[in-house]
Design an enzyme around this catalytic site. Structure first.
Site, PDB file in Angstrom:
ATOM      1  N   GLY A   1       0.809  -1.220   0.000  1.00  0.00           N
ATOM      2  CA  GLY A   1       0.000   0.000   0.000  1.00  0.00           C
ATOM      3  C   GLY A   1       0.839   1.265   0.000  1.00  0.00           C
ATOM      4  O   GLY A   1       0.367   2.317  -0.432  1.00  0.00           O
TER       5      GLY A   1
ATOM      6  N   GLU B   1       1.679   1.734  -3.541  1.00  0.00           N
ATOM      7  CA  GLU B   1       0.405   2.092  -4.190  1.00  0.00           C
ATOM      8  C   GLU B   1       0.037   3.550  -3.897  1.00  0.00           C
ATOM      9  O   GLU B   1      -0.473   4.253  -4.764  1.00  0.00           O
ATOM     10  CB  GLU B   1      -0.698   1.135  -3.731  1.00  0.00           C
ATOM     11  CG  GLU B   1      -0.497  -0.269  -4.313  1.00  0.00           C
ATOM     12  CD  GLU B   1      -1.443  -1.295  -3.725  1.00  0.00           C
ATOM     13  OE1 GLU B   1      -1.439  -1.465  -2.481  1.00  0.00           O
ATOM     14  OE2 GLU B   1      -2.188  -1.925  -4.485  1.00  0.00           O
TER      15      GLU B   1
HETATM   16  N1  COA Z   1       1.742  -3.843   8.710  1.00  0.00           N
HETATM   17  C1  COA Z   1       1.773  -3.859  10.047  1.00  0.00           C
HETATM   18  N2  COA Z   1       2.899  -3.671  10.752  1.00  0.00           N
HETATM   19  C2  COA Z   1       4.038  -3.474  10.049  1.00  0.00           C
HETATM   20  C3  COA Z   1       4.072  -3.462   8.654  1.00  0.00           C
HETATM   21  C4  COA Z   1       2.846  -3.654   7.972  1.00  0.00           C
HETATM   22  N3  COA Z   1       2.763  -3.626   6.651  1.00  0.00           N
HETATM   23  N4  COA Z   1       5.355  -3.277   8.254  1.00  0.00           N
HETATM   24  C5  COA Z   1       6.085  -3.163   9.372  1.00  0.00           C
HETATM   25  N5  COA Z   1       5.300  -3.271  10.448  1.00  0.00           N
HETATM   26  C6  COA Z   1       5.702  -3.222  11.859  1.00  0.00           C
HETATM   27  C7  COA Z   1       6.384  -4.493  12.321  1.00  0.00           C
HETATM   28  O1  COA Z   1       5.434  -5.505  12.626  1.00  0.00           O
HETATM   29  C8  COA Z   1       7.134  -3.985  13.511  1.00  0.00           C
HETATM   30  O2  COA Z   1       6.224  -3.815  14.587  1.00  0.00           O
HETATM   31  P1  COA Z   1       6.450  -4.516  16.034  1.00  0.00           P
HETATM   32  O3  COA Z   1       7.743  -3.928  16.509  1.00  0.00           O
HETATM   33  O4  COA Z   1       5.249  -4.096  16.803  1.00  0.00           O
HETATM   34  O5  COA Z   1       6.537  -5.981  15.747  1.00  0.00           O
HETATM   35  C9  COA Z   1       7.573  -2.600  13.080  1.00  0.00           C
HETATM   36  O6  COA Z   1       6.693  -2.214  12.043  1.00  0.00           O
HETATM   37  C10 COA Z   1       9.004  -2.545  12.559  1.00  0.00           C
HETATM   38  O7  COA Z   1       9.111  -3.474  11.501  1.00  0.00           O
HETATM   39  P2  COA Z   1      10.242  -4.608  11.410  1.00  0.00           P
HETATM   40  O8  COA Z   1       9.719  -5.718  10.550  1.00  0.00           O
HETATM   41  O9  COA Z   1      10.688  -4.972  12.778  1.00  0.00           O
HETATM   42  O10 COA Z   1      11.406  -3.817  10.675  1.00  0.00           O
HETATM   43  P3  COA Z   1      12.583  -4.432   9.774  1.00  0.00           P
HETATM   44  O11 COA Z   1      13.539  -3.334   9.558  1.00  0.00           O
HETATM   45  O12 COA Z   1      13.066  -5.705  10.353  1.00  0.00           O
HETATM   46  O13 COA Z   1      11.873  -4.790   8.373  1.00  0.00           O
HETATM   47  C11 COA Z   1      10.416  -4.427   6.486  1.00  0.00           C
HETATM   48  C12 COA Z   1      11.348  -3.799   7.560  1.00  0.00           C
HETATM   49  C13 COA Z   1       9.737  -3.278   5.760  1.00  0.00           C
HETATM   50  C14 COA Z   1      11.240  -5.249   5.511  1.00  0.00           C
HETATM   51  C15 COA Z   1       9.362  -5.327   7.200  1.00  0.00           C
HETATM   52  O14 COA Z   1       8.752  -4.586   8.243  1.00  0.00           O
HETATM   53  C16 COA Z   1       8.272  -5.843   6.300  1.00  0.00           C
HETATM   54  O15 COA Z   1       8.512  -6.745   5.506  1.00  0.00           O
HETATM   55  N6  COA Z   1       7.057  -5.276   6.429  1.00  0.00           N
HETATM   56  C17 COA Z   1       5.909  -5.742   5.690  1.00  0.00           C
HETATM   57  C18 COA Z   1       5.955  -5.303   4.263  1.00  0.00           C
HETATM   58  C19 COA Z   1       4.774  -5.814   3.484  1.00  0.00           C
HETATM   59  O16 COA Z   1       4.617  -6.999   3.254  1.00  0.00           O
HETATM   60  N7  COA Z   1       3.908  -4.888   3.059  1.00  0.00           N
HETATM   61  C20 COA Z   1       2.765  -5.206   2.267  1.00  0.00           C
HETATM   62  C21 COA Z   1       1.566  -5.310   3.100  1.00  0.00           C
HETATM   63  S1  COA Z   1       0.158  -5.731   2.084  1.00  0.00           S
END
Ligand code: COA
Length: 266
Positions: free
Chosen positions: A118, A121
């Site tokens: 998103g 997007e």
């Molecule tokens: N929805 C909800 N929470 C999210 C999120 C999302 N799309 N992306 C990140 N967060 C949250 C994590 O759960 C974490 O929260 P917490 O500490 O309460 O567990 C916080 O943001 C930090 O993210 P984290 O994953 O620990 O950071 P990172 O540096 O290790 O990784 C990313 C960064 C962006 C690679 C990873 O967060 C990720 O893959 N996010 C999802 C991306 C995704 O699939 N988006 C499409 C959704 S349809």
């Protein structure tokens, strides 16, 4: 209106009346993920920016050094069933993504880090995109067992072509800012420290021009991508309507009088 998930800041352009409204999505501990409350607030903030004549350009960015928006809030939709999933996409597209694209004033995405799902997007719904050099972009939805639902299957293909869009969606991978620039997914890439300055510079160039003509240009360009709409015909109509505006009289008079135009947006 006061917002829980957004920061709003206004800045004068320095080059004439009106200014820039910067809307910052402010959930940095969740990497600015778009939950329903944030989407609702963005809908409201966009309405306010559109209605305020002193706002000439809108910039949307994310809080913190790491993320623009890391996607829709996965924690919020993980338990959804079919009808809730469909409603989530429909509601989000209407309130935020189509809303941004149809704004009457230019909207610039300042992509300051991860723009995933998103988040990408949202950036693609904006009229222009400027990325910082640390930005990473992708549509990782198929890795979660779902597809992009906020217009990503359509807007990515329009921006980078069907083949590259399919590759990004199928692999769920991320591309770096310089690759995004090469692909035409973003307009500019700058060092992170210069991101807002670059967006402000673009906004200042835009704000020298007629607000009514800019709104007409947005409608005409968008019409070329609306199923069933005739973009060329819309261009003719929008072009004609410009001749009835005060901005047109001011712009053409200023040219002939060899002075700078002072557009009022009427
Ligand atoms: N929805 C909800 N929470 C999210 C999120 C999302 N799309 N992306 C990140 N967060 C949250 C994590 O759960 C974490 O929260 P917490 O500490 O309460 O567990 C916080 O943001 C930090 O993210 P984290 O994953 O620990 O950071 P990172 O540096 O290790 O990784 C990313 C960064 C962006 C690679 C990873 O967060 C990720 O893959 N996010 C999802 C991306 C995704 O699939 N988006 C499409 C959704 S349809």
């Amino acid at each position: 209106m006061a917002f829980n998930n957004l920061l709003i800041a206004d800045e004068a352009s320095g080059s004439g009346p009106g200014g820039i409204r910067t809307i910052t999505i402010n959930r940095p501990d969740q990497l600015n993920a778009l939950n329903r409350a944030t989407i609702g607030e963005l809908d409201q903030a966009l309405n306010e920016a559109d209605a305020d004549k002193s706002v000439r350009v809108v910039i949307i960015t994310g809080s913190g050094p790491k993320a623009f928006v890391a996607g829709a809030d996965i924690k919020e939709f993980a338990h959804f069933a079919v009808e809730e999933g469909k409603a989530l996409a429909a509601d989000g597209q209407k309130k935020l993504f189509d809303h941004v694209e149809r704004m009457n004033k230019p909207v610039i995405a300042a992509v300051n880090g991860f723009a995933l799902g998103g988040g990408l997007e949202l950036a693609m719904s904006c009229h222009l995109r400027v990325a910082s050099d640390n930005a990473r972009m992708g549509l990782p939805e198929v890795s979660l067992g779902v597809i992009p639902g906020y217009g990503g299957t359509q807007r990515l293909a329009r921006l980078v072509g069907k083949g590259k869009a399919m590759e990004m969606i199928f692999t769920a991978g991320m591309i770096k800012a310089d690759e995004a620039l090469q692909w035409g997914l973003v307009n500019h890439v700058v060092p992170q420290a210069d991101l807002l300055a670059k967006c402000n510079e673009l906004a200042a160039a835009i704000m020298k021009n007629s607000p009514t003509a800019l709104a007409a240009a947005i409608r005409a360009v968008n019409a070329g991508y609306e199923p069933g709409a005739d973009g060329m015909q819309r261009e003719i109509e929008e072009f004609g309507k410009c001749f009835g505006t005060a901005d047109f009289k001011e712009g053409t008079s200023a040219f002939m009088e060899k002075r700078k135009a002072n557009f009022t947006g009427s």
